[in-house]
Structures are given as structure tokens and as C-alpha cells.
Write a protein that holds these residues in place. Structure first.
Motif, PDB file in Angstrom:
ATOM      1  N   LEU A  40       1.069  -1.265  -0.010  1.00  7.03           N
ATOM      2  CA  LEU A  40      -0.099   0.200  -0.149  1.00  7.03           C
ATOM      3  C   LEU A  40       0.524   1.353   0.179  1.00  7.03           C
ATOM      4  N   TYR A  41       2.155   1.527   0.619  1.00  9.59           N
ATOM      5  CA  TYR A  41       3.079   2.717   0.790  1.00  9.59           C
ATOM      6  C   TYR A  41       3.604   3.126  -0.637  1.00  9.59           C
ATOM      7  N   ILE A  42       3.918   1.303  -1.357  1.00  6.70           N
ATOM      8  CA  ILE A  42       4.438   1.885  -2.256  1.00  6.70           C
ATOM      9  C   ILE A  42       3.279   2.654  -3.629  1.00  6.70           C
ATOM     10  N   PHE A  43       2.282   1.939  -3.393  1.00 10.43           N
ATOM     11  CA  PHE A  43       0.962   2.194  -3.880  1.00 10.43           C
ATOM     12  C   PHE A  43       0.998   4.149  -4.180  1.00 10.43           C
ATOM     13  N   LEU A  44       0.871   4.135  -3.014  1.00  6.13           N
ATOM     14  CA  LEU A  44       0.275   5.902  -1.700  1.00  6.13           C
ATOM     15  C   LEU A  44       0.709   6.706  -2.761  1.00  6.13           C
ATOM     16  N   LYS A  45       2.808   6.305  -2.621  1.00  6.28           N
ATOM     17  CA  LYS A  45       3.330   8.025  -2.010  1.00  6.28           C
ATOM     18  C   LYS A  45       3.737   8.338  -3.296  1.00  6.28           C
ATOM     19  N   PRO A  46       3.607   7.720  -4.590  1.00  5.44           N
ATOM     20  CA  PRO A  46       3.635   9.372  -5.270  1.00  5.44           C
ATOM     21  C   PRO A  46       2.657   9.636  -5.383  1.00  5.44           C
ATOM     22  N   ILE A  47       1.672   8.688  -4.765  1.00  6.89           N
ATOM     23  CA  ILE A  47       0.039  10.170  -5.107  1.00  6.89           C
ATOM     24  C   ILE A  47       0.273  10.729  -4.116  1.00  6.89           C
ATOM     25  N   LEU A  48      -0.054  10.198  -2.193  1.00  2.53           N
ATOM     26  CA  LEU A  48      -0.016  11.613  -1.635  1.00  2.53           C
ATOM     27  C   LEU A  48       1.283  11.591  -0.824  1.00  2.53           C
ATOM     28  N   GLY A  49       2.467  11.415  -0.922  1.00  2.42           N
ATOM     29  CA  GLY A  49       3.229  11.771  -0.577  1.00  2.42           C
ATOM     30  C   GLY A  49       4.789  11.461   0.501  1.00  2.42           C
ATOM     31  N   ILE A  50       4.899  11.218   1.571  1.00  2.68           N
ATOM     32  CA  ILE A  50       6.329   9.863   2.649  1.00  2.68           C
ATOM     33  C   ILE A  50       5.217  10.056   3.372  1.00  2.68           C
ATOM     34  N   ASN A  51       4.558  10.934   4.067  1.00  3.85           N
ATOM     35  CA  ASN A  51       4.364  10.590   5.647  1.00  3.85           C
ATOM     36  C   ASN A  51       2.223  10.307   5.482  1.00  3.85           C
ATOM     37  N   PHE A  52       2.037  10.470   4.606  1.00  3.15           N
ATOM     38  CA  PHE A  52       0.767  10.519   4.605  1.00  3.15           C
ATOM     39  C   PHE A  52       0.685   8.932   3.609  1.00  3.15           C
ATOM     40  N   SER A  53       1.174   8.757   2.986  1.00  4.64           N
ATOM     41  CA  SER A  53       1.327   6.847   3.084  1.00  4.64           C
ATOM     42  C   SER A  53       1.551   6.532   3.798  1.00  4.64           C
ATOM     43  N   ALA A  54       2.725   6.118   4.224  1.00  2.00           N
ATOM     44  CA  ALA A  54       3.491   5.859   5.540  1.00  2.00           C
ATOM     45  C   ALA A  54       1.883   5.729   6.612  1.00  2.00           C
ATOM     46  N   PHE A  55       1.728   6.614   6.737  1.00  2.00           N
ATOM     47  CA  PHE A  55       0.399   6.152   7.854  1.00  2.00           C
ATOM     48  C   PHE A  55      -0.526   5.850   7.693  1.00  2.00           C
ATOM     49  N   ILE A  56      -1.189   6.184   6.570  1.00  2.44           N
ATOM     50  CA  ILE A  56      -2.537   5.235   6.026  1.00  2.44           C
ATOM     51  C   ILE A  56      -2.428   3.872   5.892  1.00  2.44           C
ATOM     52  N   SER A  57      -0.895   2.955   5.735  1.00  2.00           N
ATOM     53  CA  SER A  57      -0.727   1.518   5.182  1.00  2.00           C
ATOM     54  C   SER A  57       0.002   0.937   6.615  1.00  2.00           C
ATOM     55  N   GLU A  58       0.352   2.057   7.959  1.00  2.00           N
ATOM     56  CA  GLU A  58       0.223   1.672   9.272  1.00  2.00           C
ATOM     57  C   GLU A  58      -0.548   1.178   9.672  1.00  2.00           C
ATOM     58  N   PHE A  59      -1.312   2.373   9.584  1.00  2.00           N
ATOM     59  CA  PHE A  59      -3.375   1.988  10.486  1.00  2.00           C
ATOM     60  C   PHE A  59      -3.625   0.802   9.622  1.00  2.00           C
ATOM     61  N   LEU A  60      -3.761   0.448   8.021  1.00  3.93           N
ATOM     62  CA  LEU A  60      -4.217  -0.521   7.348  1.00  3.93           C
ATOM     63  C   LEU A  60      -3.398  -1.272   8.101  1.00  3.93           C
ATOM     64  N   GLY A  61      -1.765  -1.622   8.138  1.00  2.82           N
ATOM     65  CA  GLY A  61      -1.055  -2.754   8.751  1.00  2.82           C
ATOM     66  C   GLY A  61      -1.444  -3.013  10.264  1.00  2.82           C
ATOM     67  N   THR A  62      -1.716  -2.672  11.057  1.00  8.25           N
ATOM     68  CA  THR A  62      -2.542  -2.869  12.181  1.00  8.25           C
ATOM     69  C   THR A  62      -3.668  -3.682  12.553  1.00  8.25           C
ATOM     70  N   PHE A  63      -4.901  -2.924  11.557  1.00  9.48           N
ATOM     71  CA  PHE A  63      -5.645  -3.534  11.564  1.00  9.48           C
ATOM     72  C   PHE A  63      -5.609  -4.817  11.367  1.00  9.48           C
ATOM     73  N   ILE A  64      -5.143  -4.964  10.487  1.00  4.65           N
ATOM     74  CA  ILE A  64      -4.709  -6.738   9.901  1.00  4.65           C
ATOM     75  C   ILE A  64      -3.618  -7.447  10.548  1.00  4.65           C
ATOM     76  N   LEU A  65      -3.004  -7.198  11.607  1.00  5.71           N
ATOM     77  CA  LEU A  65      -2.304  -7.514  12.663  1.00  5.71           C
ATOM     78  C   LEU A  65      -3.197  -7.983  13.671  1.00  5.71           C
ATOM     79  N   TYR A  66      -4.154  -7.072  14.359  1.00  6.15           N
ATOM     80  CA  TYR A  66      -4.691  -7.397  15.005  1.00  6.15           C
ATOM     81  C   TYR A  66      -6.139  -8.075  14.401  1.00  6.15           C
TER      82      TYR A  66
END
Length: 144
Positions: free
Chosen positions: A27-53
Motif C-alpha cells: 500500500l505504501y509503494i502505491f500511495l507514495k507517488p500520489i500522497l507523499g511520504i508521510n501520509f502514505s506511511a500513515f495510511i499503510s501503517e493503519f491498515l497493517g495494524t488493523f490486519i495484525l490485530y
């Protein structure tokens, strides 16, 4: 005996983390060109946490019975992990753009490959914190 249970749990945690981590990186690789480093890192981490939990809750006995409180704890751990992750990504990019981009081996790399390497590296740093806290606060060693 407790160390053996911990090692077994850590192995189980790492298997589930691979699924969450993979979705996080893709998700980070796909979102980074669109949303930038920080916002794409935030969104991808949020999804990863949901899946993990969600996967841990399906396979292990949670220490917190209430799902909302359990998710809240996991997202609190994730918020700290996101901070660690974003700081790490920015430090890696700082060194890349200021020192490494002129090196012949790095100048030939595609932006997606650099994104993968930075996200992978920063996520490994965040994994140390999140795995320790999740094991300590979120779930029992025993299977469900």
C-alpha cells in the motif's frame, strides 16, 4: 517453560506480521507517488495494524476482552510505531537525498525500489517496538 512459550508466540506473531507487513509495504509503494511520504506511511501503517490485530484476535486469546478497548490499545501501540516509522523513513530519505543519491549504485534505482527499501527498513525498526508491546499488553501466549 515461559521462554519456550514466548518463542513460540513470537514465531506465531512474526508469521501474522508478515501478512500485515506485506499489505503495509504494498500500500505504501502505491500511495507514495500520489500522497507523499508521510501520509502514505500513515495510511499503510493503519491498515497493517488493523490486519495484525484482527488476525491475532482470531488466533490468540486477548488480554482485553472488549474489542473496542483492544483495538484502541493496538492503535495506541500503532501510533507510536507510526511515529517511529515516519521518523525512520524521513531519516533514511535524508541520507539518501543528501549523501547516497550521487553514488552510482543508488542513482540507477527506480523510485518504487527506493520506496520499498526505505519502507522495509523503517518497518523493521517499528516491528521491534510493536511486537514487544503487542506481546506484552495485547495477547496471551496460549492459543484461543
Amino acid at each position: 517453560m515461559k521462554i519456550l512459550k514466548y518463542i513460540t508466540y513470537l514465531y506465531h506473531y512474526l508469521k501474522i506480521s508478515i501478512v500485515a507487513f506485506s499489505s503495509n509495504v504494498v500500500l505504501y509503494i502505491f500511495l507514495k507517488p500520489i500522497l507523499g511520504i508521510n501520509f502514505s506511511a500513515f495510511i499503510s501503517e493503519f491498515l497493517g495494524t488493523f490486519i495484525l490485530y484482527s488476525l491475532l484476535r482470531l488466533t490468540r486469546k486477548p488480554k482485553i476482552k472488549n474489542k473496542i478497548f483492544g483495538f484502541s490499545l493496538q492503535y495506541f501501540i500503532s501510533a507510536i510505531t507510526i511515529s517511529i516509522n515516519i521518523i525512520s523513513i524521513n531519516i533514511i530519505y535524508f541520507f539518501y537525498f543528501n549523501y547516497l543519491i550521487n553514488q552510482s549504485i543508488f542513482s540507477e534505482l527506480d523510485d518504487a525500489y527506493i520506496s520499498f527499501l526505505t519502507k522495509f527498513s523503517s518497518s523493521l525498526i517499528g516491528l521491534i517496538f510493536s511486537s514487544t508491546m503487542t506481546i506484552k499488553l495485547g495477547f496471551y501466549f496460549d492459543k484461543k
